[in-house]
Design a protein around this motif. Structure first.
Motif, PDB file in Angstrom:
ATOM      1  N   GLU A   7       6.751  -3.259   4.523  1.00  0.00           N
ATOM      2  CA  GLU A   7       5.702  -3.299   5.482  1.00  0.00           C
ATOM      3  C   GLU A   7       6.097  -1.981   6.395  1.00  0.00           C
ATOM      4  OE1 GLU A   7       3.175  -5.050   5.279  1.00  0.00           O
ATOM      5  OE2 GLU A   7       2.122  -3.890   6.979  1.00  0.00           O
ATOM      6  N   ALA A  55      -2.171   5.537  18.077  1.00  0.00           N
ATOM      7  CA  ALA A  55      -2.006   4.057  17.447  1.00  0.00           C
ATOM      8  C   ALA A  55      -1.815   3.037  18.516  1.00  0.00           C
ATOM      9  CB  ALA A  55      -0.815   4.130  16.444  1.00  0.00           C
ATOM     10  N   ASP A  64       0.888  -1.144  -0.011  1.00  0.00           N
ATOM     11  CA  ASP A  64       0.098   0.079  -0.016  1.00  0.00           C
ATOM     12  C   ASP A  64       0.812   1.154   0.070  1.00  0.00           C
ATOM     13  OD1 ASP A  64      -2.135   1.421  -0.016  1.00  0.00           O
ATOM     14  OD2 ASP A  64      -2.643   1.238   1.986  1.00  0.00           O
ATOM     15  N   PHE A  65       1.760   1.460  -0.848  1.00  0.00           N
ATOM     16  CA  PHE A  65       2.419   2.828  -1.349  1.00  0.00           C
ATOM     17  C   PHE A  65       3.018   2.854  -2.703  1.00  0.00           C
ATOM     18  CE2 PHE A  65       5.811  -0.400   0.155  1.00  0.00           C
ATOM     19  CZ  PHE A  65       6.661   0.123  -0.561  1.00  0.00           C
ATOM     20  N   VAL A  74       4.650   0.935   4.916  1.00  0.00           N
ATOM     21  CA  VAL A  74       3.323   1.025   4.967  1.00  0.00           C
ATOM     22  C   VAL A  74       3.105   1.532   6.255  1.00  0.00           C
ATOM     23  CG1 VAL A  74       1.178  -0.165   5.018  1.00  0.00           C
ATOM     24  CG2 VAL A  74       2.890  -0.638   3.002  1.00  0.00           C
ATOM     25  N   MET A  75       3.879   1.080   7.256  1.00  0.00           N
ATOM     26  CA  MET A  75       3.301   1.302   8.668  1.00  0.00           C
ATOM     27  C   MET A  75       3.928   2.744   9.098  1.00  0.00           C
ATOM     28  SD  MET A  75       4.252  -2.427  10.479  1.00  0.00           S
ATOM     29  CE  MET A  75       3.763  -2.109  11.975  1.00  0.00           C
ATOM     30  N   SER A  90      -1.482  -3.493  11.314  1.00  0.00           N
ATOM     31  CA  SER A  90      -0.141  -3.819  10.605  1.00  0.00           C
ATOM     32  C   SER A  90       0.671  -4.352  11.664  1.00  0.00           C
ATOM     33  CB  SER A  90       0.447  -2.565  10.082  1.00  0.00           C
ATOM     34  OG  SER A  90      -0.262  -2.114   9.097  1.00  0.00           O
ATOM     35  N   GLU A 129       3.840   5.207   7.063  1.00  0.00           N
ATOM     36  CA  GLU A 129       2.828   6.269   6.055  1.00  0.00           C
ATOM     37  C   GLU A 129       1.577   6.190   7.243  1.00  0.00           C
ATOM     38  OE1 GLU A 129       4.355   6.736   1.717  1.00  0.00           O
ATOM     39  OE2 GLU A 129       2.796   5.214   1.933  1.00  0.00           O
ATOM     40  N   ARG A 130       1.109   5.081   7.421  1.00  0.00           N
ATOM     41  CA  ARG A 130      -0.049   4.925   7.979  1.00  0.00           C
ATOM     42  C   ARG A 130      -0.192   4.884   9.406  1.00  0.00           C
ATOM     43  NH1 ARG A 130      -2.154  -1.077   6.594  1.00  0.00           N
ATOM     44  NH2 ARG A 130      -2.282  -0.534   4.497  1.00  0.00           N
ATOM     45  N   TYR A 131       0.667   4.775  10.419  1.00  0.00           N
ATOM     46  CA  TYR A 131       0.922   5.226  11.692  1.00  0.00           C
ATOM     47  C   TYR A 131       1.958   5.671  12.212  1.00  0.00           C
ATOM     48  CZ  TYR A 131      -2.547   1.177  11.332  1.00  0.00           C
ATOM     49  OH  TYR A 131      -3.697   0.716  10.669  1.00  0.00           O
TER      50      TYR A 131
END
Lengths: 375, 834
Positions: free
Chosen positions: B586, B618, B196-197, B589-590, B657, B592-594
């Motif tokens: 991963e 988070a 997801d990036f 992703v983490m 994640s 960017e996300r969290y």
């Protein structure tokens, strides 16, 4: 009706199956006198060709141009700016690949290749056989058939182990992008054994120029690189007017540029293929002899230069050869004792003789006969 | 009756046809049997040879994973118990719920096998044999009727999958179908994970490269093509770019043409070269170079774009490999200074002309970039040119020894020197990672991981289109002998197989484009890995600001790399590398996300110590436990330690994640040299005094002291005498192939720095394996760590031959060749095993 067709088909196929198997019993001599070495029928075959100054190779399928098979090789040179001399373009075939498997050419007397010249003017092409020989042709507009001798007996041929490569070098012209189509590279078999020629440097006269192979022992003498079109051409002359002894002499043809200048007007004998001159030193005055005929209609100057193996030394003698005449016998002599005097060290250890010609303007030739030691 | 006659005739016809087809070649026609085809899948770091036993490979799905906007690859290998006379390979769309990645984004290539003899320089991973390299799309294979597989022989197929930028993240599935021998069908599942990036090449393509396409004798060197035109050159250039590689040149018939290409490609490339023209081997055409550089400076001013920011010089005619190219060493070295200084003068001239003509004022921003253009010098550091060298490109091998890497790091820190690695024959030979066809694909991939860790910012490869026999030059034709077959005959066969090309010509198959090689495909994946690392570094830089701390992604990538690296040598940790890449993705992703910023993770004895940050809201867990965070900027900071578990994982959960990190195994102290008995661990070679137990050295207690002596009995001894201090591995309770790491401390008790080789040796067979080279600084302790011995490119049998490991120095003599002594102290021999 259908039945009869079936029977006929069966018979034809039976016949075909039987006859197809008999080819193995036919000798090559009976089967063919020539063979297509390269037909230029596929991209993969074209990719075995070596090129220089070529923009593009392509398959040509124009039936009016193709002379063998279905296709030929179109060769397009590098683009040339207006007023600029196009570089000479070459395509070369090197034996030893899937499309040119034949390696031994000692049974080949001649080669030929078809070249289509789509241009509206003549072009010059040199066929270079592995550094052994060079043949020059003029390509007329349209189809041209080039046939050239396989110099099997030359020293170089033997030394190189046969045909190492074969090049077509197309001479560039001003402002023109060279374009040609090449097809049907063939060899012609011969049953005759190559005539043997063995150079014997221990003879007093080691170059009699009786044999074509002797020409391969000569090389042009020039500083820098030179194209096949600028090199002097060496051939054996059989015209008795230009022979002083025996049945042959060397004809050296100089090729001039359009302005009459000559890029190379000198040649030399092969290195270390002279007799041991020390055997001729003594009370008798032996000399190096070369008979030279000037075929120009004006006098030219000749400089004979003997190179020593020691310390880059050389011995020179200059003289003039009148128009349409043999050189004066005394002029062209190089006395061994005088040469010994000028060289350092003990005895003579000579490498080769070079022949430089000055005052030449325009194409023409000289003849040389009997290079050796005399008294 | 009529019917019977007709049948008889037909049978006769068929029989005769049979005779006619059999009679001439003496062989029976191929049986019509379909046969049974089976398959296995391999990771895209593996190279499977033609005759390799593939029974241990997986029979599951082809696993592919990539970011959005990225190519990734996978492979499967088929075998059939009958000869396959024809086949077709097709692929379905990949789907994930309603999301679809079209099959149009998937290319399936046949792996073409090349025979590789044992190399003189590179001995290969598995000896001589047929190794895959050329990747020819199946449609071309079918058109040339090369869709044939011999009975019971491997045939590999390679999938290039492009994931569009707009794709939805998730796991996509699909199938590859192989139809063979008419009716046979084999189905192979595909599983494609889309992270997801997005990998934005214009932003993330930071790894520079110079993959040379030779301009040989006035034309581009394309032996396998029918043309050497600029258009063909750009076909090759575009293919290289598709594989994350940049060539040096753009076509440059005129300055306008060249500048046009620079403008068109500037945002797509990581680097490009400044054109030059050599009048002779020693004389540069400065007017020519001025015209091109002047035109580019004008373009910068006109477009308001700093085109010079990606440019560099590589004036190879004058200074290429000047330090080792023996025939040219004398004159090329002399040209280094005038060439670089000539370029400096030209830059000043261009700037002055620009100011004088009123095009720009003296503070124009492009002048600074122009003055900063670097020369890519294909050598290591040379103190003689300390005032000139800014970009050094030594061979791979030179950049894999600790001592060289430390020297490079020091030069970067003190003088700002940039480093690229350089691949060419003899400089990337076994056991270092290299480009040879019979090397493993992971070698090329490893290079990029090591390059990131060691701050190597680019690479050079000497020639990518040399489809020729480099050992045989035909002087009369001014050409190298063409390969007998561009796809199955290796250049430099038996020396350095496949050296000099990474692409394959398209013309023989009727393709306008060239074809890639497996080696280049692995390089693309490696550069993608590198882009992941730089992307993470950038994200972590921003997050560090958010959490009011400092940092970047280096520590985390170093932690991942510890699991897969082995100093100096090729390594074969395929699953380890793939796992590290998954974790890297991963982590992005983490982040960017969290807002997860993994600041530091390391092992300390039997503990894993961690420090990370995450968004304040988070949900966080470490190995299932919720840690207590402290406020840091707008987020929270978590620090702590956990015991190393049996499966060696550290599980970090943030939101939905999960990051499963693999850590080093626990180990045991072999000895800390606390008594005389511990000295039995030491084995000395060429050292007359033996070893002693000493009570203390500085602030340390309990060490072993060894005094080494030089020797000079005669000239031979002077050159060959090499004192060693070795540890006896036979007394350990694990075999060498189970050793994960060996660590020990050494103190150089002298006033001079001393260079050492770290090596393994067999006391029974005499076999030696040089693992690393490093320098022990005078009066300092140094911890020597031999990591991941179990994954170096030596098989278990070879590894288990070794009985000793240790360090070796050169003969100890002074400047007058008089023997001298060196005192060393050893402490804390610690071994981890798996």
């Amino acid at each position: 009706m259908k039945k009869s067709i079936m029977v006929l088909l069966a018979v034809i196929l039976c016949f075909g199956a039987l006859t197809a198997c008999t080819n193995g019993g036919i000798s090559r001599e009976e089967e063919k006198t020539s063979e297509v070495l390269m037909g230029f029928e596929s991209v993969r075959e074209l990719l075995t060709v070596y090129t220089e100054n070529v923009e593009e190779l392509a398959l040509c399928e124009d039936k009016a141009i193709v002379s063998q098979g279905e296709k030929a090789m179109s060769v397009i040179g590098k683009k040339t700016a207006e007023g600029e001399l196009a570089a000479n373009m070459s395509v070369s075939f090197v034996p030893g690949n899937a499309y040119l498997k034949k390696m031994d050419y000692t049974d080949v007397g001649y080669f030929s290749v078809d070249v289509y010249n789509p241009n509206e003017c003549d072009y010059e092409v040199a066929v270079v056989n592995g550094g052994v020989s060079t043949d020059l042709f003029v390509l007329k507009p349209g189809k041209n058939f080039l046939q050239f001798y396989n110099d099997r007996e030359t020293e170089l041929y033997q030394r190189n182990g046969g045909v190492s490569y074969l090049s077509l070098v197309f001479r560039g012209q001003v402002g023109k992008q060279s374009r040609f189509v090449v097809d049907n590279f063939q060899c012609y078999y011969t049953d005759t054994e190559p005539s043997t020629y063995s150079f014997d440097k221990n003879k007093a006269v080691w170059h009699t120029f009786e044999h074509r192979a002797e020409t391969s022992l000569l090389s042009y003498q020039v500083a820098g690189s030179i194209t096949p079109f600028e090199k002097p051409q060496f051939t054996i002359n059989r015209d008795s007017r230009y022979i002083l002894s025996g049945t042959g002499s060397l004809k050296v043809t100089f090729r001039a540029e359009s302005d009459g200048s000559i890029r190379c007007s000198a040649f030399r004998t092969a290195d270390n293929m002279m007799a041991d001159l020390n055997a001729y030193l003594g009370e008798d005055r032996y000399y190096l002899s070369s008979d030279i005929y000037n075929d120009y209609d004006y006098p030219i100057e000749c400089s004979l230069v003997v190179f020593s193996n020691y310390a880059n030394e050389n011995y020179q003698k200059k003289f003039t050869i009148p128009a349409k005449s043999w050189s004066n016998a005394e002029d062209s002599r190089i006395y061994l004792d005088e040469m010994l005097e000028s060289f350092t060290g003990e005895g003579l250890d000579c490498m080769s003789i070079a022949y430089y010609f000055y005052g030449i303007n325009g194409s023409g030739c000289v003849y040389v006969d009997s290079i050796g030691v005399k008294k | 009756m009529k019917k019977g006659l007709k049948h008889l005739l037909c049978l006769s016809l068929v029989a005769v046809m049979g005779i006619s087809s059999v009679a001439c070649n003496g062989e029976l026609p191929e049986p019509a049997a379909t046969g049974e085809m089976t398959y296995k899948v391999a990771l895209n770091t593996q190279k499977i040879a033609l005759d390799e036993d593939i029974s241990s490979l997986s029979g599951g799905a082809i696993e592919i994973s990539s970011a959005k906007g990225e190519y990734d690859s996978g492979q499967f290998i088929v075998r059939c118990d009958e000869k396959v006379n024809s086949y077709d390979v097709t692929v379905s769309d990949l789907t994930c719920g309603d999301a679809v990645i079209s099959k149009d984004h998937i290319e399936i290539c046949k792996q073409v096998y090349t025979y590789c003899a044992d190399g003189k320089l590179f001995t290969g991973m598995s000896g001589p044999g047929y190794y895959p390299d050329a990747l020819i799309p199946v449609e071309y294979i079918k058109a040339e009727k090369e869709d044939v597989i011999e009975k019971d022989t491997n045939q590999g197929f390679w999938l290039n999958v492009f994931t569009p930028e707009e794709a939805t993240a998730g796991t996509y599935t699909g199938t590859v179908t192989v139809k063979f021998n008419g009716n046979g069908i084999l189905t192979v599942p595909i599983s494609h994970t889309v992270y997801d990036f997005k990998l934005d090449k214009s932003e993330n393509f930071t790894f520079k490269s110079n993959f040379l396409i030779w301009n040989y004798d006035g034309g581009w060197m394309f032996y396998g093509e029918l043309t050497s035109s600029n258009d063909k050159y750009m076909d090759y250039y575009d293919k290289l770019l598709e594989y994350n590689a940049c060539a040096y040149n753009f076509p440059n018939d005129t300055p306008e043409m060249w500048v046009g290409y620079v403008k068109e490609y500037f945002d797509k490339v990581s680097a490009f070269g400044i054109p030059y023209h050599a009048i002779t081997k020693t004389e540069n055409d400065w007017d020519y170079q001025e015209r091109y550089m002047s035109a580019l400076l004008d373009a910068c001013i006109e477009d308001g774009k700093d085109y010079f920011s990606k440019a560099y010089y590589y004036l190879d005619t004058y200074y290429d490999e000047y330090s080792h190219d023996s025939p040219s060493v004398s004159w090329r070295k002399e040209l280094v200074r005038p060439t670089i200084e000539g370029c400096n003068d030209l830059e000043e001239k261009l700037i002055q002309n620009c100011i004088d003509s009123g095009k720009a004022s003296s503070d124009c921003v492009y002048f600074e970039t122009l003055r900063g253009l670097k020369h890519a010098i294909t050598s290591g550091w040379d103190e003689e040119f300390a005032d000139l060298f800014e970009l050094c490109c030594p061979g791979f091998s030179a950049l894999h020894y600790t001592s060289k890497l430390e020297e490079a790091a020091e030069l970067t820190e003190k003088k700002g020197v940039e480093w690229w690695s350089y691949g060419t024959i003899g400089m990337d030979a076994y056991p270092y990672p290299g480009w040879e066809i019979n090397d493993s694909l992971i070698s090329v991939r490893d290079l990029l991981w090591n390059d990131y860790i060691n701050n190597i910012t680019g690479t050079m490869y000497w020639c990518v289109t040399g489809f020729c026999n480099w050992s045989y030059h035909i002087p009369e034709l001014n050409a190298y002998e063409k390969l007998q077959d561009f796809y199955t005959t290796a250049s430099h066969e038996g020396v350095s197989n496949g050296d000099g090309y990474l692409l394959y010509p398209g013309a023989p198959y009727g393709s306008d484009e060239p074809f890639a090689s497996l080696r280049l495909a692995a390089y693309r994946d490696g550069v993608d890995d590198y882009m992941y690392m730089t992307k993470l570094d950038s994200l972590y830089g921003s997050l560090a600001e958010k959490y009011e701390t400092v940092g970047g992604g280096y520590n985390f990538v170093s932690f991942l790399n510890e699991q897969i690296t082995a100093s100096a040598t090729s390594k074969l940790n395929h699953t380890g590398l793939v796992t590290a890449r998954d974790n890297l993705a991963e982590a992005i992703v983490m982040a960017e996300r969290y807002g997860l910023y993994l600041e530091d993770i390391h092992t300390n004895g039997n503990k894993i110590e961690y420090s990370f940050y995450a968004d304040a809201d988070a949900a966080v867990a470490v190995n299932g436990a919720v840690p207590t965070g402290t406020v840091a900027g707008t987020g929270k900071h978590y620090t702590g330690s956990v015991d190393i578990t049996a499966d060696r994982t550290l599980k970090i959960e943030v939101g939905d994640s999960v990051l499963n990190l693999v850590t080093a195994p626990t180990g045991s102290m072999i000895t800390s040299f606390e008594d005389e008995a511990s000295l039995r661990n030491l084995y000395l070679l060429n050292s007359a005094d033996g070893c002693n137990y000493v009570g203390s050295v500085g602030d340390r207690t309990d060490c072993a002291e060894v005094t080494l002596h030089g020797k000079n009995d005669n000239d031979m001894i002077l050159k060959t005498f090499k004192p060693c201090v070795m540890f006896d591995m036979t007394q350990w309770d694990c075999a060498p192939d189970r050793v994960y790491s060996i660590e020990f401390d050494v103190y150089n008790n002298s006033s001079e720095d001393v260079a050492f080789t770290v090596l393994f040796e067999s006391a029974t067979t005499g076999k030696v394996f040089e693992y690393d080279k490093l320098v022990l600084k005078a009066g300092e302790w140094r911890r020597i760590s031999i990591d991941n011995l179990n994954i170096v490119s030596l098989d278990s049998t070879t590894l288990n031959e070794f009985t000793h490991v240790g360090i070796r120095c050169g003969n100890l003599v002074d400047e007058n060749n008089r023997p001298k002594s060196l005192s060393l102290y050893f402490d804390n021999l610690y071994v981890r095993s798996i």
